[in-house]
Write a protein that holds these residues in place. Structure first.
Motif, mmCIF file in Angstrom:
data_model
loop_
_atom_site.group_PDB
_atom_site.id
_atom_site.type_symbol
_atom_site.label_atom_id
_atom_site.label_comp_id
_atom_site.label_asym_id
_atom_site.label_seq_id
_atom_site.Cartn_x
_atom_site.Cartn_y
_atom_site.Cartn_z
ATOM 1 N N THR A 7 57.535 124.285 133.088
ATOM 2 C CA THR A 7 58.044 123.796 134.373
ATOM 3 C C THR A 7 58.630 124.926 135.221
ATOM 4 O O THR A 7 58.710 124.793 136.432
ATOM 5 N N ARG A 8 59.049 126.003 134.604
ATOM 6 C CA ARG A 8 59.645 127.134 135.328
ATOM 7 C C ARG A 8 58.769 128.375 135.225
ATOM 8 O O ARG A 8 59.236 129.481 134.990
ATOM 9 N N TYR A 9 57.480 128.200 135.415
ATOM 10 C CA TYR A 9 56.548 129.311 135.243
ATOM 11 C C TYR A 9 56.753 130.418 136.269
ATOM 12 O O TYR A 9 56.402 131.569 136.011
ATOM 13 N N ASN A 10 57.323 130.096 137.410
ATOM 14 C CA ASN A 10 57.593 131.144 138.406
ATOM 15 C C ASN A 10 58.590 132.159 137.867
ATOM 16 O O ASN A 10 58.455 133.359 138.097
ATOM 17 N N TYR A 11 59.594 131.670 137.150
ATOM 18 C CA TYR A 11 60.587 132.582 136.596
ATOM 19 C C TYR A 11 59.999 133.422 135.465
ATOM 20 O O TYR A 11 60.391 134.570 135.267
ATOM 21 N N VAL A 12 59.060 132.858 134.732
ATOM 22 C CA VAL A 12 58.362 133.636 133.704
ATOM 23 C C VAL A 12 57.570 134.765 134.378
ATOM 24 O O VAL A 12 57.583 135.907 133.904
ATOM 25 N N ALA A 13 56.923 134.454 135.488
ATOM 26 C CA ALA A 13 56.180 135.472 136.233
ATOM 27 C C ALA A 13 57.130 136.544 136.773
ATOM 28 O O ALA A 13 56.792 137.736 136.772
ATOM 29 N N VAL A 14 58.317 136.135 137.214
ATOM 30 C CA VAL A 14 59.307 137.096 137.713
ATOM 31 C C VAL A 14 59.706 138.061 136.608
ATOM 32 O O VAL A 14 59.725 139.279 136.804
ATOM 33 N N VAL A 15 60.008 137.530 135.431
ATOM 34 C CA VAL A 15 60.430 138.378 134.315
ATOM 35 C C VAL A 15 59.298 139.327 133.916
ATOM 36 O O VAL A 15 59.535 140.514 133.649
ATOM 37 N N LEU A 16 58.073 138.829 133.891
ATOM 38 C CA LEU A 16 56.937 139.689 133.553
ATOM 39 C C LEU A 16 56.746 140.805 134.576
ATOM 40 O O LEU A 16 56.539 141.967 134.215
ATOM 41 N N LEU A 17 56.813 140.461 135.858
ATOM 42 C CA LEU A 17 56.647 141.476 136.898
ATOM 43 C C LEU A 17 57.760 142.522 136.850
ATOM 44 O O LEU A 17 57.496 143.727 136.986
ATOM 45 N N LEU A 18 58.991 142.072 136.657
ATOM 46 C CA LEU A 18 60.105 143.014 136.573
ATOM 47 C C LEU A 18 59.968 143.908 135.348
ATOM 48 O O LEU A 18 60.219 145.118 135.418
ATOM 49 N N GLY A 19 59.572 143.335 134.231
ATOM 50 C CA GLY A 19 59.406 144.130 133.013
ATOM 51 C C GLY A 19 58.283 145.139 133.120
ATOM 52 O O GLY A 19 58.437 146.309 132.728
#
Length: 118
Positions: A7-19
């Protein structure tokens, strides 16, 4: 936990991009790769701000009199940040072209050795 990630896949994408961006900036010795990493990191920050400004059923406060309203401020700030990011990338790439024409390399370790010998 899986339901939260779905449900919060946008935040997963944020963490991946930042990492990925931080890893590219820290681990790469090539200056162009560092600039690409900086842009990936910036994209993660932009996505975070836009995602955090989202409201379910929200409408612009200009077009309707019924709520809930969505603040346009985060979107305007991100547009400004995109312009600043593109300008920063252009200046950084221009400096990299100049560094390459003077020193003949884009590797950070080689540049340090060359500068130490001057």
């Amino acid at each position: 936990m899986i339901d939260l990630l779905l449900t919060r896949y946008n935040y997963v994408a944020v963490v991946l991009l930042l990492g990925i961006g931080a890893y590219m900036i820290i681990e790469s010795s090539n200056l162009v790769k560092k600039i690409v990493g900086m842009n990936v990191f910036q994209t993660g920050i932009f996505l975070f701000f836009i995602t955090s400004a989202y409201r379910v059923g929200g409408a612009p406060p200009v077009l309707t009199n019924e709520g809930p309203y969505v603040s346009p401020l985060p979107h305007v700030l991100i547009l400004t940040a995109i312009v600043v990011g593109v300008s920063l990338t252009a200046v950084a790439l221009a400096l990299i072209v100049r560094i390459h024409s003077v020193y003949g390399t884009l590797d950070e370790d080689v540049l340090r050795e060359v500068r130490a010998n001057e």
